[in-house]
Design a protein around this motif. Structure first.
Motif, PDB file in Angstrom:
ATOM      1  N   LEU A 157       6.052  16.180  31.990  1.00 53.98           N
ATOM      2  CA  LEU A 157       4.797  15.443  31.860  1.00 53.98           C
ATOM      3  C   LEU A 157       3.695  16.096  32.693  1.00 53.98           C
ATOM      4  CD1 LEU A 157       3.027  13.033  31.075  1.00 53.98           C
ATOM      5  CD2 LEU A 157       4.106  11.733  32.922  1.00 53.98           C
ATOM      6  N   VAL A 158       4.015  16.476  33.920  1.00 59.94           N
ATOM      7  CA  VAL A 158       3.013  17.103  34.796  1.00 59.94           C
ATOM      8  C   VAL A 158       2.566  18.441  34.225  1.00 59.94           C
ATOM      9  CG1 VAL A 158       2.619  18.037  37.101  1.00 59.94           C
ATOM     10  CG2 VAL A 158       3.881  15.901  36.834  1.00 59.94           C
ATOM     11  N   GLU A 159       3.496  19.213  33.681  1.00 59.37           N
ATOM     12  CA  GLU A 159       3.132  20.506  33.093  1.00 59.37           C
ATOM     13  C   GLU A 159       2.228  20.324  31.872  1.00 59.37           C
ATOM     14  OE1 GLU A 159       6.785  22.505  32.307  1.00 59.37           O
ATOM     15  OE2 GLU A 159       6.998  23.253  34.356  1.00 59.37           O
ATOM     16  N   LYS A 160       2.482  19.292  31.065  1.00 60.91           N
ATOM     17  CA  LYS A 160       1.627  19.020  29.901  1.00 60.91           C
ATOM     18  C   LYS A 160       0.226  18.620  30.346  1.00 60.91           C
ATOM     19  CE  LYS A 160       5.309  17.696  26.710  1.00 60.91           C
ATOM     20  NZ  LYS A 160       5.923  16.604  25.927  1.00 60.91           N
ATOM     21  N   ILE A 161       0.135  17.849  31.419  1.00 58.07           N
ATOM     22  CA  ILE A 161      -1.177  17.451  31.932  1.00 58.07           C
ATOM     23  C   ILE A 161      -1.945  18.662  32.447  1.00 58.07           C
ATOM     24  CG2 ILE A 161      -2.323  16.141  33.761  1.00 58.07           C
ATOM     25  CD1 ILE A 161      -0.134  14.015  33.451  1.00 58.07           C
ATOM     26  N   ASP A 162      -1.245  19.568  33.136  1.00 58.02           N
ATOM     27  CA  ASP A 162      -1.901  20.759  33.685  1.00 58.02           C
ATOM     28  C   ASP A 162      -2.392  21.712  32.593  1.00 58.02           C
ATOM     29  OD1 ASP A 162      -1.537  19.882  36.259  1.00 58.02           O
ATOM     30  OD2 ASP A 162       0.348  20.965  36.555  1.00 58.02           O
ATOM     31  N   LEU A 198       8.911   7.570  29.816  1.00 55.45           N
ATOM     32  CA  LEU A 198       8.480   8.969  29.717  1.00 55.45           C
ATOM     33  C   LEU A 198       8.751   9.567  28.341  1.00 55.45           C
ATOM     34  CD1 LEU A 198       9.762  10.201  33.197  1.00 55.45           C
ATOM     35  CD2 LEU A 198       7.411   9.634  32.565  1.00 55.45           C
ATOM     36  N   ASP A 199       8.952   8.722  27.323  1.00 57.21           N
ATOM     37  CA  ASP A 199       9.171   9.182  25.958  1.00 57.21           C
ATOM     38  C   ASP A 199       7.847   9.155  25.185  1.00 57.21           C
ATOM     39  OD1 ASP A 199      11.880   9.438  26.504  1.00 57.21           O
ATOM     40  OD2 ASP A 199      12.319   7.382  25.883  1.00 57.21           O
ATOM     41  N   ASN A 200       7.756  10.041  24.174  1.00 56.64           N
ATOM     42  CA  ASN A 200       6.576  10.115  23.296  1.00 56.64           C
ATOM     43  C   ASN A 200       5.277  10.278  24.095  1.00 56.64           C
ATOM     44  OD1 ASN A 200       8.250   9.673  21.014  1.00 56.64           O
ATOM     45  ND2 ASN A 200       8.129   7.452  21.337  1.00 56.64           N
ATOM     46  N   ILE A 201       5.302  11.164  25.068  1.00 56.21           N
ATOM     47  CA  ILE A 201       4.141  11.360  25.936  1.00 56.21           C
ATOM     48  C   ILE A 201       2.949  11.902  25.153  1.00 56.21           C
ATOM     49  CG2 ILE A 201       3.260  12.652  27.905  1.00 56.21           C
ATOM     50  CD1 ILE A 201       5.105  10.357  28.650  1.00 56.21           C
ATOM     51  N   ASP A 202       3.198  12.847  24.255  1.00 57.86           N
ATOM     52  CA  ASP A 202       2.099  13.441  23.478  1.00 57.86           C
ATOM     53  C   ASP A 202       1.364  12.386  22.657  1.00 57.86           C
ATOM     54  OD1 ASP A 202       2.726  15.934  24.490  1.00 57.86           O
ATOM     55  OD2 ASP A 202       4.081  16.423  22.836  1.00 57.86           O
ATOM     56  N   PHE A 203       2.124  11.474  22.041  1.00 56.43           N
ATOM     57  CA  PHE A 203       1.529  10.431  21.213  1.00 56.43           C
ATOM     58  C   PHE A 203       0.717   9.455  22.068  1.00 56.43           C
ATOM     59  CE2 PHE A 203       1.792   6.243  19.120  1.00 56.43           C
ATOM     60  CZ  PHE A 203       1.200   6.555  17.903  1.00 56.43           C
ATOM     61  N   LYS A 204       1.219   9.117  23.245  1.00 56.89           N
ATOM     62  CA  LYS A 204       0.530   8.165  24.120  1.00 56.89           C
ATOM     63  C   LYS A 204      -0.757   8.762  24.685  1.00 56.89           C
ATOM     64  CE  LYS A 204       4.842   5.860  25.367  1.00 56.89           C
ATOM     65  NZ  LYS A 204       5.857   5.620  26.420  1.00 56.89           N
ATOM     66  N   VAL A 205      -0.701  10.011  25.098  1.00 49.73           N
ATOM     67  CA  VAL A 205      -1.898  10.667  25.633  1.00 49.73           C
ATOM     68  C   VAL A 205      -2.939  10.830  24.523  1.00 49.73           C
ATOM     69  CG1 VAL A 205      -2.780  12.792  26.650  1.00 49.73           C
ATOM     70  CG2 VAL A 205      -0.646  11.814  27.484  1.00 49.73           C
ATOM     71  N   LYS A 206      -2.483  11.101  23.309  1.00 49.36           N
ATOM     72  CA  LYS A 206      -3.408  11.233  22.177  1.00 49.36           C
ATOM     73  C   LYS A 206      -4.089   9.906  21.880  1.00 49.36           C
ATOM     74  CE  LYS A 206      -3.596  12.849  17.384  1.00 49.36           C
ATOM     75  NZ  LYS A 206      -2.785  13.333  16.231  1.00 49.36           N
ATOM     76  N   GLY A 207      -3.347   8.795  21.990  1.00 45.11           N
ATOM     77  CA  GLY A 207      -3.936   7.476  21.775  1.00 45.11           C
ATOM     78  C   GLY A 207      -4.998   7.155  22.814  1.00 45.11           C
ATOM     79  N   PHE A 208      -4.744   7.501  24.062  1.00 38.76           N
ATOM     80  CA  PHE A 208      -5.747   7.268  25.100  1.00 38.76           C
ATOM     81  C   PHE A 208      -6.977   8.157  24.891  1.00 38.76           C
ATOM     82  CE2 PHE A 208      -7.458   8.526  29.286  1.00 38.76           C
ATOM     83  CZ  PHE A 208      -7.957   7.293  29.684  1.00 38.76           C
ATOM     84  N   LYS A 209      -6.751   9.357  24.407  1.00 38.07           N
ATOM     85  CA  LYS A 209      -7.865  10.279  24.165  1.00 38.07           C
ATOM     86  C   LYS A 209      -8.802   9.730  23.082  1.00 38.07           C
ATOM     87  CE  LYS A 209      -8.805  15.150  23.123  1.00 38.07           C
ATOM     88  NZ  LYS A 209      -8.186  16.471  22.804  1.00 38.07           N
TER      89      LYS A 209
END
Length: 327
Positions: A157-162, A198-209
């Protein structure tokens, strides 16, 4: 005879070579390793400074006080360096010219964890190592009771954020609450982004975006206390109670609730009226006990009158209800 001479020649050459080899080994083992003959290489893609070249040279001197090549125990020195908490791997070897080479790879922290009042780093493989008194590496701060089996997913998760410019701009920290849900701490406003597990992180971050780009950009970041994206296909927001505009919204809601009429108060006044005809029904029940004659049509007519009296209060009910509706 020829074979004897050949064997003698071979034996003499072997003795000479052995003598020369032993002489060169003695000379090589007695050679001192100077500072110029020590090469320390830090093979780090990401520059970290938990250990510097000076620290490694001091360890070499402690392991080999005489400084001679023959007194140096290379496996022991390599093990000593590998046991350092900030070292990922170390390779120690000597050249034929007596030069000592040390190739060292340090651990690169992915995030810094504050757990149960203790601070330490965690690398990409989920290995813990303590913080340094002389160097602090810039990385994501994580707080809460994070389990060891969650280290690798948290590191991903931290690497994806960076790597994501949008996430790197908004998210500055991660926290785990008492319910076991993870929250992303933001740099703007006082709100937090609830992601749950910590599952489906890409989908959750995309929803917040999408929420930020289509709605939050036009709002004051102080308006919200929490933005939850842990549910599928929906975003739940919580207002900040200390924001003034939110107070006006709450006051308006309270006024609308105050305008609604209170009906249950008048219903309680109608209930004691229904208890009066019940007392009258008890009187005819006592009259049939006096005579036991067969002619009792009169007693049959009395309950009819009671039935009529029962209908009167029932007819009065809708009148009182109609008055409440008019008010």
């Amino acid at each position: 005879m020829k074979n004897k001479y050949r064997i003698l020649k071979i034996a003499i050459t072997v003795i000479i070579l052995g003598f020369l080899l032993s002489f060169s080994l003695k000379k090589f083992s007695g050679q001192k390793i100077t500072d110029n003959e020590i090469s320390v290489k830090m093979n780090d893609k990401t520059p970290v400074y938990f250990i510097d070249e000076k620290d490694i040279r001091e360890i070499v001197k402690k392991e080999n006080p005489s400084g001679k090549v023959g007194d140096l125990n290379i496996p022991a020195l390599e093990k000593k360096i590998n046991n350092l908490s900030a070292v990922d791997s170390a390779n120690v070897y000597l050249n034929l010219n007596g030069k000592l080479n040390l190739d060292i790879k340090q651990r690169v922290p992915i995030f810094r964890l504050n757990k149960e009042g203790r601070d330490f780093y965690v690398d990409e493989r989920g290995i813990e190592f303590p913080i340094s008194k002389t160097y602090s590496h810039p990385c994501m701060l994580v707080t809460g009771n994070v389990k060891k089996d969650e280290y690798e997913k948290l590191a991903e998760l931290v690497e994806k954020i960076d790597k994501d410019d949008f996430s790197k701009k908004y998210f500055i920290g991660i926290s785990k609450d008492k319910n076991g849900d993870y929250n992303l701490l933001t740099s703007e406003g006082n709100y937090r982004v609830e992601i749950g597990d910590l599952d489906n992180i890409d989908f959750k971050v995309k929803g917040f975006k999408t929420f930020v780009e289509k709605y939050l950009v036009y709002q004051d970041p102080q308006k919200y206390n929490m933005v939850s994206v842990k549910y599928q296909n929906q975003i739940v927001t919580t207002l900040n109670p200390y924001f003034k505009e939110n107070d006006s919204i709450l006051k308006a809601g309270n006024k609308e609730l105050a305008k609604t009429p209170v009906i249950p108060v008048k219903k309680t006044d109608d209930k004691p009226k229904l208890s009066e005809p019940k007392k009258e029904t008890k009187k005819p029940s006592s009259t049939p006990l006096k005579p036991k004659q067969n002619t009792k049509p009169k007693t049959v007519t009395k309950p009819k009158e009671n039935k009529k009296t029962e209908k009167k209060p029932t007819a009065a009910k809708p009148k009182t209800k109609a008055k409440v509706k008019i008010e």
